[in-house]
Design a protein around this motif. Sequence first.
Motif, short mmCIF file in Angstrom:
data_model
loop_
_atom_site.label_atom_id
_atom_site.label_comp_id
_atom_site.label_asym_id
_atom_site.label_seq_id
_atom_site.Cartn_x
_atom_site.Cartn_y
_atom_site.Cartn_z
N GLY A 12 55.63 31.24 25.82
CA GLY A 12 54.34 31.92 25.96
C GLY A 12 53.85 33.29 27.13
O GLY A 12 53.03 33.71 27.00
N LEU A 13 55.03 33.27 28.35
CA LEU A 13 54.67 33.99 29.15
C LEU A 13 55.62 35.18 29.54
O LEU A 13 56.70 34.79 29.33
CB LEU A 13 54.64 32.75 30.26
CG LEU A 13 53.74 31.85 31.07
CD1 LEU A 13 53.68 31.15 32.30
CD2 LEU A 13 51.82 32.92 30.79
N TYR A 14 55.93 36.43 30.01
CA TYR A 14 56.80 37.72 29.99
C TYR A 14 57.17 37.34 31.94
O TYR A 14 55.96 37.46 32.18
CB TYR A 14 55.24 38.69 29.62
CG TYR A 14 55.56 38.43 28.22
CD1 TYR A 14 56.66 39.32 28.09
CD2 TYR A 14 54.68 38.35 27.24
CE1 TYR A 14 56.44 38.81 25.82
CE2 TYR A 14 54.70 38.00 26.24
CZ TYR A 14 55.95 38.76 25.53
OH TYR A 14 55.49 39.08 23.56
N TYR A 15 57.86 37.44 31.57
CA TYR A 15 58.69 37.65 33.35
C TYR A 15 59.58 38.87 33.46
O TYR A 15 60.42 39.22 32.18
CB TYR A 15 59.58 36.41 33.13
CG TYR A 15 58.87 35.00 33.21
CD1 TYR A 15 59.05 34.72 34.59
CD2 TYR A 15 58.39 34.75 32.06
CE1 TYR A 15 58.42 33.51 34.37
CE2 TYR A 15 57.84 33.34 32.13
CZ TYR A 15 58.07 32.59 33.21
OH TYR A 15 57.20 31.92 33.20
N GLU A 16 59.67 39.61 34.74
CA GLU A 16 61.21 40.22 34.83
C GLU A 16 62.38 39.37 34.53
O GLU A 16 62.72 38.87 34.96
CB GLU A 16 61.28 41.25 35.89
CG GLU A 16 59.33 42.04 35.55
CD GLU A 16 59.57 43.05 37.64
OE1 GLU A 16 60.52 43.75 37.38
OE2 GLU A 16 59.08 42.48 37.86
N LYS A 39 50.66 37.05 30.93
CA LYS A 39 49.71 37.35 30.13
C LYS A 39 49.49 38.74 30.05
O LYS A 39 48.66 39.24 31.11
CB LYS A 39 48.24 36.69 29.85
CG LYS A 39 49.43 34.94 29.80
CD LYS A 39 48.53 34.03 29.75
CE LYS A 39 49.13 32.71 29.87
NZ LYS A 39 47.60 32.08 29.64
N PRO A 40 49.80 39.89 29.06
CA PRO A 40 48.49 41.04 28.78
C PRO A 40 46.81 40.29 29.51
O PRO A 40 46.34 39.81 28.81
CB PRO A 40 48.22 40.55 26.79
CG PRO A 40 49.81 40.43 26.86
CD PRO A 40 49.67 39.23 27.50
N GLU A 41 45.90 40.99 29.86
CA GLU A 41 44.95 41.28 30.40
C GLU A 41 44.28 42.02 30.89
O GLU A 41 44.76 43.86 30.92
CB GLU A 41 44.89 40.90 32.30
CG GLU A 41 43.90 40.60 32.47
CD GLU A 41 42.45 39.64 31.72
OE1 GLU A 41 42.11 39.74 31.91
OE2 GLU A 41 43.70 38.08 31.74
N ASP A 60 43.11 37.33 28.67
CA ASP A 60 44.26 35.23 29.30
C ASP A 60 45.18 35.33 28.30
O ASP A 60 46.13 34.18 27.31
CB ASP A 60 43.55 34.13 28.84
CG ASP A 60 43.84 33.28 29.90
OD1 ASP A 60 45.12 32.84 31.11
OD2 ASP A 60 43.62 31.85 29.54
N GLY A 61 45.61 36.73 27.65
CA GLY A 61 46.70 36.55 26.85
C GLY A 61 46.36 37.11 25.10
O GLY A 61 47.46 36.80 24.81
N LYS A 62 45.74 37.04 24.39
CA LYS A 62 44.70 37.17 23.47
C LYS A 62 43.61 38.05 22.99
O LYS A 62 43.01 38.33 24.21
CB LYS A 62 43.82 35.58 23.12
CG LYS A 62 45.01 34.02 23.91
CD LYS A 62 43.25 32.99 23.46
CE LYS A 62 45.09 31.94 23.09
NZ LYS A 62 43.59 30.59 23.33
#
Length: 108
Positions: A12-16, A39-41, A60-62
């Motif tokens: 559920g998290l994005y990483y390089e 997370k998108p913000e 917070d990603g939502k």
Amino acid sequence: MLNFDDLIEKDGLYYEINSDVPFTGAVTGSAVGNFKNGKPEGRGRYISSNGSKFEGEYRDGKRNGQGKYINYDGILWVGEFREDNLWNVTRYDKEGNIKWKIVNGVKQ
């Protein structure tokens, strides 16, 4: 600025790629906006692989705040999202006619 397609999702998290630190920064590509701790913000836009689009506010990603979601087949939802849920939203068909509304999380 990093291309969204250069990020990978884990739990559920994005990483390089090749990083174990959740990504914070701006992205472009199929998603445009900012990420914080993976997370998108804030204000952003996301286009899914099937062509569905969301443009609006994230917290917070939502999806949280004002936004517009267009389904891959042209169905449109406009209004307020809370914690990724439709909250005060109007649904339109492909011709722009109102089909129904959601008020305070309840379909009318």
